[in-house]
Design an enzyme around this catalytic site. Structure first.
Site, PDB file in Angstrom:
ATOM      1  N   SER A   1       0.660  -1.009  -0.014  1.00  0.00           N
ATOM      2  CA  SER A   1       0.161   0.025  -0.040  1.00  0.00           C
ATOM      3  C   SER A   1       0.698   1.371   0.076  1.00  0.00           C
ATOM      4  O   SER A   1       1.760   1.460  -0.838  1.00  0.00           O
ATOM      5  CB  SER A   1      -0.997   0.104   1.128  1.00  0.00           C
ATOM      6  OG  SER A   1      -1.913   1.091   0.909  1.00  0.00           O
TER       7      SER A   1
ATOM      8  N   ASP B   1      -9.615  -4.294  -5.575  1.00  0.00           N
ATOM      9  CA  ASP B   1      -9.248  -3.335  -4.667  1.00  0.00           C
ATOM     10  C   ASP B   1      -9.556  -1.867  -5.199  1.00  0.00           C
ATOM     11  O   ASP B   1      -9.314  -1.527  -6.259  1.00  0.00           O
ATOM     12  CB  ASP B   1      -7.628  -3.354  -4.745  1.00  0.00           C
ATOM     13  CG  ASP B   1      -6.900  -2.564  -3.603  1.00  0.00           C
ATOM     14  OD1 ASP B   1      -7.464  -1.457  -3.412  1.00  0.00           O
ATOM     15  OD2 ASP B   1      -5.769  -2.926  -3.383  1.00  0.00           O
TER      16      ASP B   1
ATOM     17  N   HIS C   1      -7.712  -4.958  -0.880  1.00  0.00           N
ATOM     18  CA  HIS C   1      -6.561  -4.147  -0.512  1.00  0.00           C
ATOM     19  C   HIS C   1      -5.706  -5.315   0.529  1.00  0.00           C
ATOM     20  O   HIS C   1      -4.694  -5.591   0.437  1.00  0.00           O
ATOM     21  CB  HIS C   1      -6.840  -2.882  -0.002  1.00  0.00           C
ATOM     22  CG  HIS C   1      -5.545  -2.281   0.044  1.00  0.00           C
ATOM     23  ND1 HIS C   1      -5.219  -1.533  -0.961  1.00  0.00           N
ATOM     24  CD2 HIS C   1      -4.820  -1.507   0.935  1.00  0.00           C
ATOM     25  CE1 HIS C   1      -4.114  -0.851  -0.964  1.00  0.00           C
ATOM     26  NE2 HIS C   1      -4.011  -0.621   0.125  1.00  0.00           N
TER      27      HIS C   1
END
Length: 558
Positions: A222, A467, A494
């Site tokens: 991320s 995602d 995610h």
């Protein structure tokens, strides 16, 4: 309809969201102040009441057996060291001082399970891997899994790697500076720019100085990927020290939040976050509520928030994994770093922090722009979609795709036309590239963009098709076509990429085969064993899979 000056800057539903947000935050702040002065006995009573209510109205309950209580043990682990001890791994803790004076905690797992080094803090002679967490996280997110074979650092250690895990300034392990106190506003005056200029390159320099390695492999999750994109783009020499960059759930220019009112408000004026949360740490009360609420209730609150903001349902993450990991999900981060992300979403470009926070441009004009850009819930098509404007690449096939999807290949993106069209609309039937509107382009300046096309390190993007924060088409346009690889995971969201039930089958083979291909000494003489998602490994963690299978059989028998 003409807008009323000042008052007309926001639409009615945005004013409703603004008033509601301020009211909720004021109420939460009042409660937090009250809680600070409550004696521990009262807090324990609240915890007990929430536990009773949960068991009265819910079918979920904490397991009783020793094996099944592992999620609870992980949840109650106080720090990185206790999490490693649960699995029998020895760790090292290091401190990196950045050039601007922040002290960053860095964790290291240099050996396989059960082996203790006699000379910690020295070179192992192994290939080095550096893992970095995402926004509002710390290094614990890598080791708080309920099965050893799904814990990436342990898998890498068993495969013969020297594993390091970094931490951002301000979080649980890096809340110190030689210049500023964490109680001051100046301590929290940092954004993604500071991560890119200091945290990532300074940590890499430290790791290489200890290990004596010429380069390392970087694995980010991320925001940890965004920090690497930024750092590699502005530090050309850093590309020589990173032999491969593996981006899990990569973040560069997300389309936005799934909740339209919140999304529109934040894009209209990202700096309104300062009004809501101040100029220090964001959501600092999370740890307080975590101590008051019974864990399943806290888990429900987190799930609800993730569904509301990002439309994540977390079906690929087991309930026991949520109970264990959500306690380690949050760590301190600056409000300014979150404001930076909303600026990126507003401008639809991966840019440096816009210091001109006094400008009313965003409030006056951005609502129309946010309506013209695709919503985060309208997923951009991946490069493997036959209807996409990306031609199908043909190159080296390294491994198979996820277990529940057709065979996929690990192939460099071979599309010069796509890359060259980043500043012009693509041809063909693909999705149109969304330019900022004319009033945006007419501003007297443009915030500096991170020059991500300058990256020369090989990049492997591993992302989930579900995602909402990954805009893969936009990302591919902004990365060099000669060294970028994209791998899609069907149905993954995610957090699934690091905590999903099948990451040892769908994700780890991609990671390990990429490391074998590009990392320093990644050939036959490196001591790195081949990982096979179906057959386990040539030794090492094969025993882990056998133990997990035996445990599953015993559970079925009960």
């Amino acid at each position: 309809m003409a807008r009323v000056p000042v008052i007309g800057r926001l639409s009615p539903h945005e004013y409703i969201a603004l008033v509601a947000s301020v009211s909720i935050l004021a109420f939460e702040t009042l409660l937090r102040v009250i809680i600070v002065f409550l004696p521990k006995s009262v807090i324990d009573w609240c915890y007990g009441r929430s536990r009773i209510l949960f068991h009265r109205f819910s079918t979920h309950a904490f397991p009783k057996s020793t094996e099944d209580r592992l999620p609870n043990d992980i949840r109650e682990a106080k720090d990185f060291g206790e999490l490693c001890a649960l699995w029998g791994y020895t760790y090292e803790e290091h401190v990196v001082m950045t050039k601007d004076g922040y002290l960053l905690g860095v964790h290291r797992i240099p050996e396989i399970k059960g082996r203790v080094r006699t000379r910690p803090g020295t070179s192992t002679g192994k290939a080095v891997v550096y893992l970095h967490h995402g926004l509002l996280m710390n290094s614990e997110v890598w080791v708080c899994l309920t099965h050893e074979q799904r814990c990436l650092p342990f898998v890498l250690a068993e495969q013969g790697f020297d594993v390091w895990m970094g931490n951002n300034r301000g979080n649980k392990y890096s809340k110190k500076s030689i210049h500023h106190s964490p109680n001051s506003h100046k301590f929290w005056d940092y954004s993604l720019d500071n991560f890119a200029w200091h945290d990532i390159p300074d940590t890499i320099e430290y790791i290489l100085s200890i290990t004596k390695a010429g380069s390392l492999s970087y694995i980010g999750f991320s925001q940890g990927t965004a920090q690497a994109f930024a750092a590699l783009s502005i530090h050309p020499q850093l590309n020589q020290k990173v032999n491969v960059f593996i981006a899990l759930a990569p973040a560069m220019s997300p389309a936005g939040l799934s909740q339209p009112i919140v999304d529109a408000l934040m894009k209209a004026s990202p700096t309104s976050m300062f009004l809501f949360f101040g100029r220090k740490a964001i959501l600092s009360s999370v740890t307080t509520w975590q101590s008051i609420l019974y864990p399943p209730i806290f888990t429900y609150v987190i799930d609800t928030a993730l569904a509301f903001l990002f439309d994540w349902r977390s079906h690929n993450i087991a309930y026991s994994q949520k109970l264990a990991a959500y306690a380690h999900l949050y760590s301190y981060a600056s409000v300014k770093s979150v404001v930076h992300w909303f600026q990126i979403m507003r401008e639809a470009t991966f840019q440096m922090y816009d210091d001109d926070i006094g400008s009313a441009w965003g409030v006056l004009h951005m609502h129309a722009y946010t309506q013209s850009r695709p919503s985060s819930v309208n997923k951009s098509r991946c490069k493997d979609d036959p209807n996409s404007n990306y031609p199908q690449p043909t190159s080296l096939s390294l491994t198979t795709g996820p277990s529940n999807s057709p065979t996929s290949t690990l192939s460099p993106i071979d599309s010069p036309k796509v890359i060259s069209s980043a500043h012009s609309p693509p041809t063909g039937g693909g999705p149109a590239y969304h330019h900022p509107p004319s009033h945006a382009r007419a501003r007297s300046y443009r915030p500096v963009r991170f020059p991500t096309r300058n990256i020369t390190t090989p990049i492997v993007l591993i992302y989930g098709t579900a995602d909402s924060l990954v805009d893969i088409d936009t990302m591919l346009r902004e990365l060099p076509n000669h060294s970028t690889t994209a791998i899609s995971l069907d149905g993954y969201e995610h957090l699934d990429v690091i905590w999903g039930q099948n990451i040892h089958v769908d994700v780890f083979p991609e990671v390990l085969n990429a490391l074998r291909t590009w990392c320093e000494g990644g050939g036959s003489g490196s001591g790195i064993r081949r990982y096979d998602s179906k057959q386990g490994m040539d030794g090492g963690l094969s025993r882990v899979f056998q133990e997990a299978e035996k445990a599953s059989i015993r559970a079925d028998e009960r």
